[in-house]
Design an enzyme around this catalytic site. Structure first.
Site, mmCIF file in Angstrom:
data_model
loop_
_atom_site.group_PDB
_atom_site.id
_atom_site.type_symbol
_atom_site.label_atom_id
_atom_site.label_comp_id
_atom_site.label_asym_id
_atom_site.label_seq_id
_atom_site.Cartn_x
_atom_site.Cartn_y
_atom_site.Cartn_z
ATOM 1 N N PHE A 161 0.823 -1.214 0.000
ATOM 2 C CA PHE A 161 0.000 0.000 0.000
ATOM 3 C C PHE A 161 0.862 1.271 0.000
ATOM 4 C CE2 PHE A 161 -3.221 -2.993 1.767
ATOM 5 C CZ PHE A 161 -4.160 -2.822 0.778
ATOM 6 N N GLU A 171 -9.815 -13.521 12.656
ATOM 7 C CA GLU A 171 -10.400 -13.879 11.358
ATOM 8 C C GLU A 171 -10.215 -15.362 11.061
ATOM 9 O OE1 GLU A 171 -8.007 -11.306 9.028
ATOM 10 O OE2 GLU A 171 -9.350 -9.590 9.177
ATOM 11 N N ASP A 222 4.494 -0.444 7.143
ATOM 12 C CA ASP A 222 4.757 -1.252 8.330
ATOM 13 C C ASP A 222 6.213 -1.205 8.777
ATOM 14 O OD1 ASP A 222 2.143 -1.966 8.366
ATOM 15 O OD2 ASP A 222 2.422 -4.049 7.769
ATOM 16 N N ALA A 267 -3.648 -0.700 6.674
ATOM 17 C CA ALA A 267 -3.605 -0.238 5.287
ATOM 18 C C ALA A 267 -3.821 1.275 5.131
ATOM 19 C CB ALA A 267 -4.609 -1.029 4.448
#
Lengths: 437, 437
Positions: free
Chosen positions: B14, B170, B304, B319
């Protein structure tokens, strides 16, 4: 109440799956054994290899397809041995006994005893093969872009496909399309349109199972797409980054093998010591007219593993033949269950069709011969129709509609293998603080 | 005319991609270097690992995304070294010089010095990782179905996820959904609904960056989906097929690691000998307020890989932060080109959201707090909207609509690695006759 008869089917391809589904209402317990977890729509495998489709678009889990057929157990495993006398199949340390057996473990590619060629020229039979070819083809353009000298660049941009049967023709046609259209604007140091795609065939023509007229039309369409077609030139040597054919040597980083198939080794193992007529040169099992192993009623063979001639002509190794055989075996098992005699296999030949590339295909049906754009649309509609599962069909349709209008290919993702990762793994050495536990 | 300034961007995530695109009209020559050929939509990577989406749905080739931006050259390669004094980047045997540099090579998972855990408990950062996890998870159910004893069966049906951050939550939520719904009717010898999914966390709560209230709601939703949540229990040992935490030992064939991240080792290499403030414990580079390497104007770090605090709070590794940093770096490069001073980075926090499973998510926005089904729909719409490329968005939408109504998962294809193939390769020994050359 008597015990239900046990049926074992080896192989979840067209022959095996069609047989299992045809037995849905039969009073039997079926075990379907396959070494992979999915049924593969092989006619579109070349699209995965050339980054046009994602793997899940042409494959569906066998368990999912058969989830509502309660008389089937799917077993993922590798068959070690079939014992026709004890009527058992050995798989993953177990011996499963059967009353009826169908062996439909298909075919793989073969290098005519030149095993050393396998490393340099991969073939295309499984999804693993498709990923390997996709990675190599896409990486070749990347390497060409980064190359420091023109010899390396040219070798990276030379693709040689060996064998001009259906798979070879599809691969060559699609590679030419990728180089000329898909990638045309994406590189800065190379012109992908200058890539060479060679299709090399030992025989005198491409797609030799078609009529001479259609075969010549296919050749002309390949040339128009930008493929260099070399006929009557057997490949004499394949080395690391080059090959030799027809007295010349060509440097090519990508060599793909589409020249030979051999039956699954289970065929050979099956006939050993049974006193049956045995196997042919390609390792295919010679069966009786009802597709049974001669002398062994209740043991059947179907699909690409079968060698059978009807009215003097061999039944071709194509999907419709495999499905029809699967159905015939199912009906013969039902006949045996009911104490009726089995029926001989009859092949209903709907005709043949082969795709070459964008707007290029040939169709040879009993009352219909086509080539070019019309044949291509015909091929497209038919193949999307035959894809398993509504969801896949719709997604393939959208992918292809998108690709058709944009020339883009949706699955151009290079996925590394574990062995590739080991090379890079050593650099992940910096350790850090916790985000969780 | 003077020579155009050279910009090198390392990493097509990103931060890197947003920076490159923001420089589309700047009078510079950009080289974007990435070790893979694609940009990855990381927020949906867990869907590839859990067979919900095919890889091409969440990844697009960098070349394809940037094909019309003529001032960019994409280079697929591994950066060996950055020389801040000579202002060169060493990649694939070349030394590329730059006027401006952005290092945005991201993060990977880390095992806090327990490297031996990596084999038993894979993490999830790349598509390769996702395929490995998918293969292991799907194979575990297959092994359970074929298992001869109940201890093996139970171990195969026990999934342990370590770390209750966003990825761990998740994965655990989706695994529970697969076991309880997707596979419910497909096996004959096991009941997939009896599979255990453990989520193990050393800290006192799940999703600890959210408020305590939402965190507790997330925990309750996980329990409702069938996940066993273990809080305050650090993992003390991981071995082959088992793990130890909170004083107990559990046999589990599938252990997934979502507990730690570390910055790319390029960060450490970048600061060595530069006299800059260095890196933090996670290997992230401490940057100046304009995201430059202190004392080295024109060399920036983003995403990051960055350690930066604004108003006493660290900027999170998400993001939106990476995109905003990429944009800020692009604007600062334009400022330097124009002889203007650079501007400090400001993080605009839109809020956080995390998905848990079907109809389960939490949303924490400045003026909005939600949990449950509404939060899930909100998360879904937002994530499909942000996916790169119209085609992917549409295909993901269809896949999810299909999965929503049927509980089916479209990408349940086990793909072997090359190393797996070597084991089976020896059996392809029967050679056959030619089909082509």
């Amino acid at each position: 109440m008597t015990q239900r008869k046990r049926v074992i089917v080896i192989g979840g391809g067209f022959a095996g799956l069609w047989c299992v589904q045809r037995l849905a209402k039969a009073p039997v317990d079926i075990t379907l054994i396959d070494r992979s977890n999915h049924h593969l729509f092989q006619p579109l495998l070349y699209q995965v290899a050339t980054a046009g489709l994602a793997a899940p678009s042409i494959a569906a889990p066998l368990r999912y397809i058969l989830r509502d057929q309660r008389n089937v157990t799917v077993l993922m495993g590798e068959v070690d041995r079939i014992d026709v006398t004890a009527r058992t199949v050995h798989v993953g340390g177990q011996a499963l006994s059967f009353d009826y057996l169908l062996v439909a473990s298909g075919a793989t590619h073969a290098y005519f005893g030149r095993d050393q060629w396998a490393t340099h020229a991969p073939g295309l039979k499984t999804l693993d093969d498709a990923f390997l070819i996709r990675r190599r083809v896409l990486s070749a353009f990347e390497e060409a872009e980064a190359a420091q000298d023109s010899a390396t660049r040219d070798a990276c941009l030379t693709f040689a496909v060996i064998g001009a049967g259906p798979t070879g023709v599809e691969l060559a046609g699609t590679l030419a399309e990728i180089a000329r259209h898909t990638l045309a604007r994406e590189f800065r140091h190379i012109d992908s349109r200058r890539a060479r795609v060679l299709l090399i065939e030992a025989g005198p023509r491409v797609l030799s199972t078609f009529t001479e007229g259609l075969s010549e039309k296919a050749r002309a369409q390949l040339v128009k797409l930008g493929v260099e077609v070399h006929l009557g030139k057997p490949v004499t040597h394949i080395g690391d980054g080059y090959l030799e054919f027809g007295g010349q040597r060509v440097d090519a980083r990508n060599i793909l093998w589409a020249a030979g198939v051999a039956a699954s080794p289970l065929g050979k193992q099956l006939v050993e010591g049974t006193g049956s007529p045995g196997i042919d040169r390609a390792g295919r099992v010679r069966v009786a007219s009802d597709l049974s192993l001669p002398g062994h009623p209740g043991i059947f063979v179907a699909g690409d593993l079968v060698s059978i001639e009807l009215e003097g002509k061999p039944v071709p190794g194509v999907a419709p033949a495999a499905k029809q055989m699967g159905n015939r075996v199912a009906d013969n098992i039902r006949a045996l269950l009911a104490g009726r005699p089995t029926t001989a296999f009859r092949y209903r030949d709907f005709g043949s069709l082969a795709t070459i590339g964008r707007h290029s295909a040939i169709v040879q049906w009993p009352n219909l011969r086509m080539s070019g754009a019309l044949a291509w649309w015909f091929w497209l509609v038919l193949h999307i129709y035959f894809l398993i599962g509504f969801r896949s069909r719709l997604i393939v349709l959208i992918n292809w509609a998108w690709a058709y209008f944009t020339y883009a290919r949706g699955a151009r993702i290079i996925i590394n293998t574990d062995s590739d990762r080991e090379i890079h793994g050593s650099e992940e050495e910096v350790r850090g603080e916790s985000r969780g536990a």
